[in-house]
Design a protein around this motif. Structure first.
Motif, PDB file in Angstrom:
ATOM      1  N   UNK A 178      99.849  96.686  -7.314  1.00  0.00           N
ATOM      2  CA  UNK A 178      98.691  95.790  -7.406  1.00  0.00           C
ATOM      3  C   UNK A 178      98.112  95.520  -6.021  1.00  0.00           C
ATOM      4  N   UNK A 179      98.968  95.374  -5.022  1.00  0.00           N
ATOM      5  CA  UNK A 179      98.483  95.149  -3.656  1.00  0.00           C
ATOM      6  C   UNK A 179      97.715  96.362  -3.152  1.00  0.00           C
ATOM      7  N   UNK A 233     101.733 103.419   2.582  1.00  0.00           N
ATOM      8  CA  UNK A 233     100.669 103.748   1.630  1.00  0.00           C
ATOM      9  C   UNK A 233      99.291 103.566   2.262  1.00  0.00           C
ATOM     10  N   UNK A 234      99.100 102.462   2.982  1.00  0.00           N
ATOM     11  CA  UNK A 234      97.816 102.233   3.636  1.00  0.00           C
ATOM     12  C   UNK A 234      97.560 103.292   4.707  1.00  0.00           C
ATOM     13  N   UNK A 263     103.192 106.413  -7.444  1.00  0.00           N
ATOM     14  CA  UNK A 263     103.875 106.565  -8.729  1.00  0.00           C
ATOM     15  C   UNK A 263     105.204 105.814  -8.741  1.00  0.00           C
ATOM     16  N   UNK A 264     105.826 105.687  -7.577  1.00  0.00           N
ATOM     17  CA  UNK A 264     107.132 105.051  -7.485  1.00  0.00           C
ATOM     18  C   UNK A 264     107.065 103.579  -7.118  1.00  0.00           C
ATOM     19  N   UNK A 265     105.907 103.111  -6.683  1.00  0.00           N
ATOM     20  CA  UNK A 265     105.803 101.719  -6.264  1.00  0.00           C
ATOM     21  C   UNK A 265     106.014 100.781  -7.449  1.00  0.00           C
ATOM     22  N   UNK A 266     106.792  99.710  -7.267  1.00  0.00           N
ATOM     23  CA  UNK A 266     106.872  98.696  -8.328  1.00  0.00           C
ATOM     24  C   UNK A 266     105.523  98.043  -8.528  1.00  0.00           C
ATOM     25  N   UNK A 267     105.346  97.424  -9.688  1.00  0.00           N
ATOM     26  CA  UNK A 267     104.025  96.916 -10.069  1.00  0.00           C
ATOM     27  C   UNK A 267     103.491  95.903  -9.060  1.00  0.00           C
TER      28      UNK A 267
END
Length: 328
Positions: free
Chosen positions: A121-122, A86-87, A113-117
């Motif tokens: 947040x990170x 992602x980064x 969209x698929x990342x867990x919360x």
């Protein structure tokens, strides 16, 4: 129900292993999964039924490889891999690889969209805390060209390049070794077949499209000083009219944060001194560059740099004198 869940979990683990490395022997997969070879063969068959192109690798040891299919299969990422991707995508959206911006934004939107919360947040913290600062960007490199060069390095296949060098565009046959990048440019380290030696090529000077992959080659021992050091020497010293060797009277650990591989090569001499090697077409630029690092030093080469340092010193003295007179 439990055996089905165990089988599904094992299939996901098998898929993750196949995505993590190019070739696996059946014995290696069986050991990682804690099952027998027959179970590995059955699980490979199940992945194929699900549409994953798992190829059998011929040879005495045998094995498996995740092949190329008609569609891109889902990727399995752990937490650290997902954040790293992602980064990287966010940085690629404003990076120096031409043609990646739009694709990086679309891929980032899907991933977020698929990342867990806990991971989202990170990522939000990273996005909120960073502000891009436009600067002098280097030449853009086509994403397709970069991917093709990387694939040739990975697959160990010779490549024919059309390269824009000092003598115009020339044809070069090379054995690609590694891609090296600085904040402004991408470089290819490769064995030049005709010159029978290692060479560094700026990727932005390689003309597209890249030639079709050639014959496989056996990797050669890399440059003795290491790939990164070889590129650093090539881009900071060899192309320039003046090559300087500066002995800093300070330990490597103190000087290193004030230089970069793209500016010159830094080597420890002992616990109290280090050697800085750099090149430039201007002795005045060299003089200022080493002076502003903030450490005592002496010039080993070239001797012509010493009078230039005196000239710079005298100019600074005059500036200090005039500034002091103006403030009275």
């Amino acid at each position: 129900m439990v055996p089905m869940l165990e089988t599904s979990a094992r299939l996901l683990r098998l898929l993750s292993l196949l995505q993590a490395r190019r070739d696996w022997t059946g014995a290696e997969l069986a050991d990682r999964l804690g099952v027998g070879l027959r179970t590995v063969r059955r699980d490979v068959g199940r992945l194929r039924e699900l549409g994953y192109p798992v190829d059998a690798v011929p040879g005495a040891a045998g094995g498996y490889r995740l092949g190329v299919g008609a569609a891109l299969p889902p990727l399995l990422l752990d937490d650290e891999e997902a954040v790293a991707v992602a980064i990287s995508l966010r940085m690629a959206a404003t990076g120096s690889v031409a043609g990646l911006e739009e694709g990086a934004v679309r891929a980032l939107a899907k991933l977020q969209q698929l990342l867990p919360s806990r991971l989202r947040h990170r990522m939000e913290a990273f996005r909120a805390a960073t502000v891009p600062l436009p600067g002098s960007a280097g030449p853009e490199v086509g994403a397709d060209l970069l991917a093709a060069v990387a694939a040739a390095c990975r697959d160990r296949r010779r490549v024919r390049l059309r390269y824009r060098g000092r003598d115009g565009v020339t044809a070069r046959e090379v054995e690609p070794h590694r891609l090296v990048h600085t904040p402004r440019r991408w470089y290819l380290v490769a064995w030049d077949v005709a010159k029978d030696d290692w060479r560094t090529f700026r990727v932005d000077r390689i003309e597209e499209p890249l030639g079709s992959p050639g014959a496989r080659f056996t990797p050669r021992p890399p440059p003795e000083e290491g790939t990164a050091a070889y590129v650093s020497h090539g881009i900071t010293s060899a192309p320039y009219a003046h090559q300087a060797r500066i002995l800093f009277h300070a330990p490597l650990e103190a000087v290193a944060p004030r230089t970069s591989p793209g500016a010159g090569r830094l080597e420890a001499v002992d616990a109290h001194t280090c050697l800085f090697t750099a090149g430039s077409n201007s002795l005045h630029e060299l003089a200022v560059h080493v002076a502003v690092k903030g450490f005592d030093f002496e010039v080993l080469d070239p001797p012509e740099l010493v009078p230039v340092l005196r000239e710079v010193r005298d100019r600074l003295d005059r500036a200090v004198t005039k500034s002091a007179e103006g403030s009275d």
